[in-house]
Design a protein around this motif. Structure first.
Motif, PDB file in Angstrom:
ATOM      1  N   LEU A   1      76.510  62.803  54.164  1.00  0.00           N
ATOM      2  CA  LEU A   1      75.187  62.988  54.638  1.00  0.00           C
ATOM      3  C   LEU A   1      74.158  63.150  53.611  1.00  0.00           C
ATOM      4  O   LEU A   1      73.049  62.508  53.538  1.00  0.00           O
ATOM      5  N   ALA A   2      74.270  64.233  52.801  1.00  0.00           N
ATOM      6  CA  ALA A   2      73.369  64.779  51.925  1.00  0.00           C
ATOM      7  C   ALA A   2      73.255  63.845  50.828  1.00  0.00           C
ATOM      8  O   ALA A   2      72.236  63.658  50.092  1.00  0.00           O
ATOM      9  N   ASP A   3      74.415  63.294  50.417  1.00  0.00           N
ATOM     10  CA  ASP A   3      74.482  62.306  49.261  1.00  0.00           C
ATOM     11  C   ASP A   3      73.780  60.829  49.738  1.00  0.00           C
ATOM     12  O   ASP A   3      73.259  60.173  48.631  1.00  0.00           O
ATOM     13  N   GLY A   4      73.626  60.544  51.134  1.00  0.00           N
ATOM     14  CA  GLY A   4      72.909  59.400  51.278  1.00  0.00           C
ATOM     15  C   GLY A   4      73.488  57.984  50.894  1.00  0.00           C
ATOM     16  O   GLY A   4      72.929  56.970  50.667  1.00  0.00           O
ATOM     17  N   GLY A   5      74.871  58.119  50.678  1.00  0.00           N
ATOM     18  CA  GLY A   5      75.490  56.715  50.498  1.00  0.00           C
ATOM     19  C   GLY A   5      75.459  56.458  48.844  1.00  0.00           C
ATOM     20  O   GLY A   5      75.721  55.034  48.506  1.00  0.00           O
ATOM     21  N   ARG A   6      75.271  57.484  47.993  1.00  0.00           N
ATOM     22  CA  ARG A   6      74.965  57.160  46.618  1.00  0.00           C
ATOM     23  C   ARG A   6      76.443  57.294  45.883  1.00  0.00           C
ATOM     24  O   ARG A   6      76.810  56.666  44.808  1.00  0.00           O
TER      25      ARG A   6
END
Length: 241
Positions: free
Chosen positions: A8-13
């Protein structure tokens, strides 16, 4: 859960393999956990091994009333602080440019005009100044442009330029004062309550009578208020890393 936090912290990157290596989790184990999280609707795949929050997680987030959660956490804690400070202690949040009072504690609480669930203008109170100072710059400028700011006492800051300068000081110092700006003979100190990103989500204040414009005692309330804000933040968002 640690892997879910990371995704979630990465945001799908980033892909799962990359995230797993960064957290020293075996790649096979990470993929197995992610399959389960997708099946439960907590994650949604977006291609390339990347994932974002899933529909169930989004629904859960929407069901959380943060202001209510903070009020429930603060309610049993604030009476002791009010007793220690000999003041009325309140927690408030910003709604539609107004302060909504969520918790109110102290022996003199019934004599103070604020009410739990009630709203007051933000520009003239300690809590309001903290909440306004914590807004994104564009939102703060919009607020300042939407006066007029009515004088409630001779001390009320009503000029937008002066209020902007006051909010800049509050943002810099991490606390605010109301020096008889909302009612003659009443002063308060206030501090922010922040989430894990540092965003201001609520504010705490300690209010009491003041005589002859002497505001020095307000500074003594900042430390205890900040300590209480830290307790509430830890209960709501987890202890700081």
């Amino acid at each position: 859960m640690a892997l879910l936090d990371a995704i979630l912290a990465d945001g799908g990157r980033s892909g799962i393999s990359e995230l797993a290596r960064g957290y020293a989790v075996p790649v096979a184990t990470a993929h197995r956990h992610v399959v389960s999280l997708v099946e439960e609707g907590l994650l949604t795949p977006v291609g390339g091994g990347r994932h974002v929050a899933g529909p169930r997680l989004i629904r859960l987030g929407a069901a959380v009333d943060l202001a209510q959660v903070l009020a429930r956490i603060a309610a049993p804690l604030l009476p002791g602080l009010a007793r220690d400070l000999g003041a009325v202690v309140q927690l408030g949040t910003l709604e539609n440019d107004m302060v909504t009072y969520r918790v109110k504690a102290g022996n003199a609480a019934s004599g103070l005009f604020t009410q739990v669930g009630g709203q007051l203008e933000a520009y003239c109170s300690g809590i309001g100044k903290v909440l306004l100072a914590g807004l994104p710059e564009a939102d703060r400028e919009r607020y300042l442009a939407n006066g007029p700011f009515i004088a409630l006492t001779a001390q009320t800051i009503t000029a937008p330029e002066a209020l902007a300068a006051e909010l800049a000081v509050v943002a810099r110092d991490g606390h605010a004062f109301d020096r008889e700006e909302i009612a003659e003979g009443l002063a308060c100190a206030a501090v922010p309550v922040r989430d894990r990103t540092g965003a201001v989500v609520a504010a705490l204040s300690a209010s009491g009578p003041v005589h002859s414009g002497r505001y020095e005692a307000l500074h003594d309330r900042i430390g205890p208020l900040k300590a209480m804000a830290t307790r509430i933040e830890a209960a709501a968002f987890g202890a700081a890393d």
